[in-house]
Design a protein around this motif. Structure first.
Motif, mmCIF file in Angstrom:
data_model
loop_
_atom_site.group_PDB
_atom_site.id
_atom_site.type_symbol
_atom_site.label_atom_id
_atom_site.label_comp_id
_atom_site.label_asym_id
_atom_site.label_seq_id
_atom_site.Cartn_x
_atom_site.Cartn_y
_atom_site.Cartn_z
ATOM 1 N N ILE A 197 0.840 -1.206 0.000
ATOM 2 C CA ILE A 197 0.000 0.000 0.000
ATOM 3 C C ILE A 197 0.873 1.254 0.000
ATOM 4 N N LEU A 198 1.899 1.252 0.851
ATOM 5 C CA LEU A 198 2.797 2.411 0.900
ATOM 6 C C LEU A 198 3.520 2.596 -0.432
ATOM 7 N N GLY A 199 3.970 1.478 -1.013
ATOM 8 C CA GLY A 199 4.687 1.561 -2.280
ATOM 9 C C GLY A 199 3.808 2.053 -3.417
ATOM 10 N N GLY A 200 2.586 1.492 -3.522
ATOM 11 C CA GLY A 200 1.669 1.923 -4.577
ATOM 12 C C GLY A 200 1.296 3.388 -4.448
ATOM 13 N N ALA A 201 1.039 3.825 -3.204
ATOM 14 C CA ALA A 201 0.694 5.231 -2.973
ATOM 15 C C ALA A 201 1.884 6.143 -3.286
ATOM 16 N N ALA A 202 3.097 5.672 -2.958
ATOM 17 C CA ALA A 202 4.296 6.472 -3.229
ATOM 18 C C ALA A 202 4.501 6.652 -4.733
ATOM 19 N N LEU A 203 4.219 5.612 -5.514
ATOM 20 C CA LEU A 203 4.362 5.720 -6.967
ATOM 21 C C LEU A 203 3.401 6.760 -7.532
ATOM 22 N N VAL A 204 2.127 6.686 -7.109
ATOM 23 C CA VAL A 204 1.140 7.671 -7.573
ATOM 24 C C VAL A 204 1.518 9.070 -7.090
ATOM 25 N N GLY A 205 1.976 9.147 -5.835
ATOM 26 C CA GLY A 205 2.391 10.441 -5.298
ATOM 27 C C GLY A 205 3.524 11.060 -6.110
ATOM 28 N N ALA A 206 4.465 10.219 -6.552
ATOM 29 C CA ALA A 206 5.588 10.717 -7.350
ATOM 30 C C ALA A 206 5.101 11.247 -8.695
ATOM 31 N N VAL A 207 4.192 10.504 -9.339
ATOM 32 C CA VAL A 207 3.643 10.951 -10.625
ATOM 33 C C VAL A 207 2.893 12.269 -10.440
ATOM 34 N N ALA A 208 2.016 12.319 -9.419
ATOM 35 C CA ALA A 208 1.224 13.521 -9.172
ATOM 36 C C ALA A 208 2.114 14.726 -8.881
ATOM 37 N N ALA A 209 3.195 14.504 -8.113
ATOM 38 C CA ALA A 209 4.090 15.600 -7.757
ATOM 39 C C ALA A 209 4.776 16.178 -8.995
ATOM 40 N N VAL A 210 5.208 15.306 -9.899
ATOM 41 C CA VAL A 210 5.887 15.781 -11.112
ATOM 42 C C VAL A 210 4.917 16.559 -12.003
ATOM 43 N N VAL A 211 3.711 15.988 -12.215
ATOM 44 C CA VAL A 211 2.726 16.661 -13.072
ATOM 45 C C VAL A 211 2.314 17.992 -12.446
ATOM 46 N N PHE A 212 2.152 18.021 -11.134
ATOM 47 C CA PHE A 212 1.798 19.265 -10.432
ATOM 48 C C PHE A 212 2.901 20.304 -10.606
#
Length: 312
Positions: A109-124
């Motif tokens: 769960i932490l890993g999957g959320a971290a991956l999405v968080g990384a994508v969202a942070a870059v796009v943001f």
């Protein structure tokens, strides 16, 4: 003098040999390819039956017993029946001891959320969007999204990395199995909403990479807890942030407001999974998983051991 029944004519035993070689391997067992096809056909039949029953339930109960959860029980029942025929326990499906499964699930769960968080942070950071709080942003929204995503993850991981995946590995090895099942996983999402223009290519490629990544999670641990956890963390955070999840809309705690950047960057209506940033993040994570030796232990199922001797 030759008899009417020529000596060159194959005997009944000889005539049966080609059929035997098609269905039975050298160890006198059903070939793994037929096990895969049989389990998939049985799963589809059970899924359809349980989903039809779920639609007859009251609306309040259907919110708890979701369609994906019913589909999961269909695949689980199919897997149990197939394993019973092989006289193997359900635990050989990749259901490890509770303590280890809980650890792998939590890390996933932490890993999957971290991956999405990384994508969202870059796009943001590239001025792709900003977030606004949604009207329903309390604990109920978190529970609703999380419960639904748990059902989706259990269903898809049991279907794509459970019995059929594991028997395919025994028949044709991990590399070809990864290619085939990641491709099928991608094609299973090919008609999801929100795939407009170039978003389709990026989204299908990202889904293929996600399928490969989740397969590696199973191969490195011998259990389904880690891929299920990664799946929940990935989909769950997407839903809570209000992005599309494989094209499906979810009302989470926030809503993204896009700034007019191209869809290949933001993913648009389909969600961040149609962003090229997702492709980069997934490739990096797959590389890391490929270099990781994993945490297989003696109690974990070892599908690779049969890859060389059991035939397709």
């Amino acid at each position: 003098m030759m008899s009417p029944c020529s000596a060159e004519e194959p005997s009944p035993t000889e005539r049966s040999r080609p059929m035997k070689s098609i269905f039975i391997n050298s160890e006198r067992r059903l070939r793994n390819g037929w096990k895969v096809l049989g389990s998939v056909a049985l799963s589809v039949a059970l899924i359809l039956g349980l989903v039809l029953l779920q639609k007859q339930l009251p609306v309040e109960l259907r919110r708890i017993v979701s369609g994906p959860l019913c589909a999961f029980f269909g695949v689980l029942l199919s897997s149990w029946l197939c394993l019973r025929l092989e006289r193997e326990p359900l635990s050989s499906l990749g259901i490890l001891p509770v303590r280890r499964s809980a650890r792998d699930f939590g890390l996933g769960i932490l890993g999957g959320a971290a991956l999405v968080g990384a994508v969202a942070a870059v796009v943001f950071s590239l001025d792709g969007f900003h977030l606004e709080r949604a009207a329903s942003n309390g604990a109920a929204a978190i529970f609703k999204v999380s419960w639904f995503m748990l059902g989706v993850a259990l269903f898809e991981e049991t279907l794509f990395h459970g019995y059929a995946f594991q028997r395919a590995i025994r028949g044709m090895g991990p590399m070809w199995t990864q290619l085939v099942f990641a491709a099928v996983f991608s094609l299973a999402h090919a008609f999801n909403p929100g795939m407009d223009g170039g978003a389709r290519t990026v989204a299908l490629t990202a889904t293929f990479l996600a399928g490969w990544m989740l397969g590696l999670c199973y191969l490195r641990t011998g259990g389904l807890a880690l891929p299920v956890g990664v799946h929940v963390g990935w989909n769950g955070l997407l839903g809570l942030l209000g992005f599309g999840v494989s094209g499906e809309e979810f009302k989470g705690m926030w809503m993204p407001v896009f700034h007019g950047q191209p869809e290949w960057l933001t993913g648009g209506r389909y969600g961040l999974e149609a962003s090229v940033v997702t492709l980069v993040v997934l490739c990096l994570f797959i590389l890391a998983l490929s270099r990781w030796k994993g945490t297989r232990q003696s109690e974990a199922p070892t599908p690779l051991t049969g890859a060389q001797g059991q035939g397709a």
